[in-house]
Design a protein around this motif. Structure first.
Motif, short mmCIF file in Angstrom:
data_model
loop_
_atom_site.label_atom_id
_atom_site.label_comp_id
_atom_site.label_asym_id
_atom_site.label_seq_id
_atom_site.Cartn_x
_atom_site.Cartn_y
_atom_site.Cartn_z
N TYR A 128 0.83 -1.21 0.00
CA TYR A 128 0.00 0.00 0.00
C TYR A 128 0.86 1.26 0.00
CZ TYR A 128 -3.70 3.30 1.13
OH TYR A 128 -4.57 4.36 1.08
N ILE A 132 1.10 4.01 -2.98
CA ILE A 132 0.44 5.28 -2.76
C ILE A 132 1.42 6.44 -2.95
CG2 ILE A 132 0.76 5.68 -0.28
CD1 ILE A 132 -2.57 5.90 -2.22
N ASN A 135 -0.02 9.38 -4.60
CA ASN A 135 -0.96 10.28 -3.93
C ASN A 135 -0.34 10.70 -2.60
OD1 ASN A 135 -3.44 11.64 -3.45
ND2 ASN A 135 -4.49 10.04 -4.60
N TYR A 138 -1.90 11.05 1.18
CA TYR A 138 -2.21 9.82 1.90
C TYR A 138 -0.95 9.10 2.36
CZ TYR A 138 -6.64 10.92 -0.27
OH TYR A 138 -7.75 11.59 -0.68
N ASP A 179 -5.13 14.35 4.87
CA ASP A 179 -6.03 13.19 4.88
C ASP A 179 -6.94 13.27 6.10
OD1 ASP A 179 -7.32 10.80 4.70
OD2 ASP A 179 -5.52 9.55 4.69
N GLN A 181 -9.68 11.59 6.73
CA GLN A 181 -10.11 10.28 7.21
C GLN A 181 -9.05 9.67 8.11
OE1 GLN A 181 -11.11 7.37 4.19
NE2 GLN A 181 -12.36 6.22 5.61
N TRP A 289 -7.13 1.40 -6.51
CA TRP A 289 -6.63 2.53 -5.71
C TRP A 289 -5.12 2.39 -5.51
CZ3 TRP A 289 -7.42 7.24 -4.21
CH2 TRP A 289 -6.83 7.75 -3.06
N SER A 330 -13.50 -1.55 4.44
CA SER A 330 -12.62 -1.40 3.28
C SER A 330 -13.12 -2.17 2.07
CB SER A 330 -11.19 -1.85 3.63
OG SER A 330 -11.13 -3.25 3.81
N TYR A 353 -13.67 6.29 -0.88
CA TYR A 353 -12.59 5.37 -1.17
C TYR A 353 -12.31 4.44 0.03
CZ TYR A 353 -11.60 8.76 -4.90
OH TYR A 353 -11.69 9.60 -5.97
N SER A 355 -10.77 1.79 0.23
CA SER A 355 -9.40 1.25 0.24
C SER A 355 -8.45 2.08 1.09
CB SER A 355 -8.85 1.17 -1.19
OG SER A 355 -9.48 0.13 -1.91
N LYS A 356 -8.83 3.31 1.43
CA LYS A 356 -7.95 4.14 2.25
C LYS A 356 -7.81 3.61 3.68
CE LYS A 356 -9.69 8.24 1.69
NZ LYS A 356 -9.83 9.71 1.71
#
Length: 775
Positions: A128, A132, A135, A138, A179, A181, A289, A330, A353, A355-356
């Motif tokens: 992950y 990532i 992005n 995140y 982020d 979340q 993602w 998720s 999303y 997947s985050k």
């Protein structure tokens, strides 16, 4: 030595970056971060802190656009290095930060140093986090979370002003990364830390928890205040349940933590990866993602041993339940759980999303693995580890054999979901699945065999973990030559070479090109690089900002819901509305040229290698003009009226007049005439010299947002929403100077709150230190 090891492993893992001199460039790296960080850098070097972002969706508040992380200290890199160097450093530094954070967190539970290092390494180089890198916000948040939990747990155990300040600052840093979340979930984890402590210290831990969360909120006030202030104007997050569940984790990928990515082919056959996503494991888009959620065999074996060792612990069952909930969320639309949260917990609708949530699951597994290391090397869970290793070896061999001779995975799971799957793709998926199963089996055998040799067991686990992570994720991060940031692509060169009516006003462009479907080949570039280069050439948002242009598309979360309403319907936007909002050029796939030509668009450029055309829109209204006001009640009322010829010609503007209505709308529909001269056109400050033959409104084709103020000849004047999404200022007949200024007052108030909180706690730390010395 720990820092040196963390930096060295990062350099080894991402060796392609220094060896090639290239920069990270995948997806949002080019679409968002590089243009916006370039914008921030240029503004600060010019002596101002940016409060208004012009690059996206007719403009929006900079601080309120959370993902661009305006207050994160990593921005200092962009003042010291070139844009590409700073961006690479910003990304690469996240990995040693994540590794050392995982190490520090697990050491609080007296995990031996090698076990804590393995946990941090497994988290930092998990699939992950590696994927990532496309992005950055995140990635920075995920790297900060272990540190925030470490500092919070220290404050929960032994409260003090210094520890409180550190814990609150690191919590705020998660939000400053961009982020929201991760910020909220981390708050929830701090609550769980407080609840899962010793019963005798429960009261003090809960009080300390309230202090940590309160200080974290106060220190994060600049970002929080600005973002919350946008909630009535912007429309970020999951606007519907379907949108909220885009980029869900598909159940077919649940073996990836052990086996590695077996559904993507980033370098060999990118079209195959796209087909797999669309047909087999839909994510809401044409890609996952992240391409991998791999963790590695050693860390999973240790986690299993840790779970066995603590199987009777109330704390394990508490955290295990929370992690199962996170896993269920998720999975998004694969289960009804996310829909229930969306329906019954309204604040959850801000997020999207599913997947985050995956990095939190990975962090939990790595933490449990650290506890497992402690049990294995103390002898309490050694047998459980060996049994698990044998089970994984045998299980992976059975999976490989079942697929090799019976196509159990492809024919049993994949083909029923996609009966028309091409035979060559089925064979590719089959061979990849067999290979990853054999690799995982070999890794488990190494771990089990190493455990039989106590002298080498720790080293075998550490090396196997690093190598398995590197092998599984190689090729899953994308690099591109930094020359793309200094060499305008042909379409941009064409635009910049054309004369402009007003040089101070940037050109606004749009794009309807989708690089996900790009299949053409460019010599010397792999498929991922071709797509990145295609993004820049086809003016996908917000890449035009690299060249001083503006994108009309609403790509960033702080964009106005009014602008979203205008651009949402593709056909009326490009064929009717775009010229009304000063969009001079747009890029399209070549298949769209005929309807564009029929609508009067002029072809000004074509790129055969990309199958793209650039068109010029006729009758483009200037960025600033005088018009007659026609009063409307709301922007919903104004939407169908945008196609009116009088509105499209700029003679009439649809103005939400409010109390000014009776004196503002004269009913005249003839051209106002007059002159408008742009004296200043900066992001937060606009000055116009206006000469109008009669009472009218001055329309500025930039997004209407609270925070803008206007004055006419030094006297305060209202700024009214016009033509659904832009601004209008009433002016009387005659010559006037009209000034518009933007100030993000919520962010400024937040900075004051944050500064007072920081200074107050710092004063307490200093005072406490003086008392201790005097005693």
């Amino acid at each position: 030595m720990l820092v040196a090891c963390a930096l060295g492993l990062t350099a080894l893992y991402f060796h392609r970056v220094p060896l090639t001199g290239e920069m990270f460039s995948e997806r949002d790296s080019l679409h968002v971060y590089l243009p916006v960080f370039h914008y921030w850098r240029e503004a600060v070097l010019a002596g101002r802190f940016p409060e208004w972002l012009t690059l996206d969706g007719f403009g929006q508040p900079y601080a309120g656009t959370l993902v661009v992380a305006p207050f994160h200290p990593s921005k200092l890199l962009y003042l010291l290095l070139s844009l590409d160097q700073a961006f690479n450093a910003n990304i690469l530094l996240c990995f040693p930060v994540a590794l050392l954070g995982g190490y520090a967190l697990t050491r609080l539970w007296e995990v031996p140093r090698p076990g804590a290092f393995l946990a941090g390494m497994a988290y930092a180089f998990s699939g992950y986090l590696v994927c990532i890198t496309n992005n950055l916000c995140y990635l920075m948040a995920a790297a900060t979370v272990p540190w925030a939990l470490w500092a919070s747990e220290r404050q929960l155990r032994a409260p003090g002003p210094g520890r409180l300040l550190l814990a609150g600052a690191l919590l705020a840093l998660v939000l400053f990364a961009g982020d929201v979340q991760a910020f909220c979930v981390t708050y929830g984890l701090v609550v769980l830390l407080a609840l899962s402590g010793p019963a005798v210290a429960q009261r003090s831990r809960l009080l300390a928890m309230l202090g940590v969360l309160g200080v974290g909120t106060l220190l994060a006030a600049p970002q929080l205040f600005s973002s919350v202030a946008l909630m009535g104007t912007a429309e970020a997050g999951g606007r519907t349940l379907d949108i909220a569940q885009e980029f869900s984790l598909h159940p077919l990928r649940l073996l990836e933590p052990l086996l590695g990515p077996y559904l993507v082919f980033p370098e060999q056959v990118p079209e195959a990866s796209r087909a797999v996503v669309i047909k087999l494991a839909p994510s809401g888009f044409a890609s996952f993602w992240v391409s991998s959620i791999h963790l590695g065999v050693p860390v999973l074996l240790l986690a299993g041993a840790g779970a066995w060792r603590h199987r009777r612990s109330r704390t394990l069952w508490l955290w295990g339940s929370v992690w199962l909930l996170a896993l269920g969320l998720s999975l998004g639309d694969a289960l009804p759980l996310y829909g229930a949260a969306y329906a019954w917990v309204p604040p959850w609708r801000v997020f999207r999303y599913p997947s985050k949530l995956v990095p939190f699951l990975g962090l939990g597994v790595c933490f449990l693995a650290a506890l497992g290391w402690k049990g294995v090397f103390q002898g309490e869970a050694r047998r459980a580890f060996l049994r698990l290793a044998v089970t994984v070896v045998v299980g992976c061999l059975v999976l490989a054999a079942a697929e090799r001779w019976g196509q159990a995975f492809t024919s049993g799971l994949l083909v029923p979901r996609w009966p028309e799957m091409p035979e060559d793709l089925r064979e590719l998926l089959s061979s990849r699945f067999v290979i990853v199963c054999l690799v995982a089996s070999a890794g488990a055998a190494l771990c089990g065999g190493g455990m039989l040799q106590p002298r080498w067991s720790a080293g075998v686990l550490l090396v196997t973990q690093f190598v398995s992570s590197a092998v599984a994720s190689e090729g899953l991060y994308e690099l591109l030559t930094p020359e793309v940031l200094s060499t305008p692509p042909p379409f941009v060169e064409e635009i910049l070479a054309r004369p402009r009516v007003e040089e101070r006003v940037p050109v606004r462009v749009a794009s309807h090109y989708d690089v996900a479907g790009l299949t053409s080949k460019i010599e010397g570039l792999d498929p991922l690089q071709r797509r990145s280069l295609g993004s820049v050439q086809t003016l996908m948002p917000d890449t035009p900002g690299l060249w001083g242009l503006e994108s009309a598309e609403v790509h960033l979360p702080g964009g106005s819901r009014r602008v979203r309403a205008i651009v949402k319907e593709v056909t009326p936007w490009f064929l009717v509305r775009a010229p009304l909002f000063s969009v001079a050029y747009s890029v399209h796939p070549v298949m769209e040229w005929k309807p564009l030509e029929a609508a009067g668009r002029k072809l000004v450029g074509a790129d055969a290698s990309l199958g793209a055309v650039m068109v010029e829109h006729p009758g483009v209204l200037p960025r600033v003009f005088l018009a007659n006001a026609r009063c409307v009640d709301s922007y919903e009322t104004a939407m169908p009226l945008l196609e009116d010829t009088l509105v499209r010609s700029g003679r009439v503007a649809l103005v939400e007049c409010g109390a000014a209505g009776p004196g503002l709308a004269t009913g005249d529909t003839s051209a106002v005439g007059g002159q408008v001269r742009v004296e200043r056109y900066e992001a937060e400050s606009l000055v116009f010299e206006v000469e109008s033959p009669r009472d009218a409104v001055l329309v500025v084709n930039d997004a209407w947002f609270p925070g803008w103020t206007a004055s006419v000849d030094g006297v305060e004047a209202p700024i009214l929403p016009a033509n659904v999404a832009v601004r209008a200022v009433p002016v009387k007949a005659g010559r006037h100077q009209v000034t518009m200024v933007y100030r993000d007052l919520p962010a400024r108030w937040g900075l004051g709150v944050s500064a007072l909180t920081f200074l107050g706690l710092l004063g307490m730390v200093v005072a406490r230190g003086r008392r201790a010395r005097s005693a």
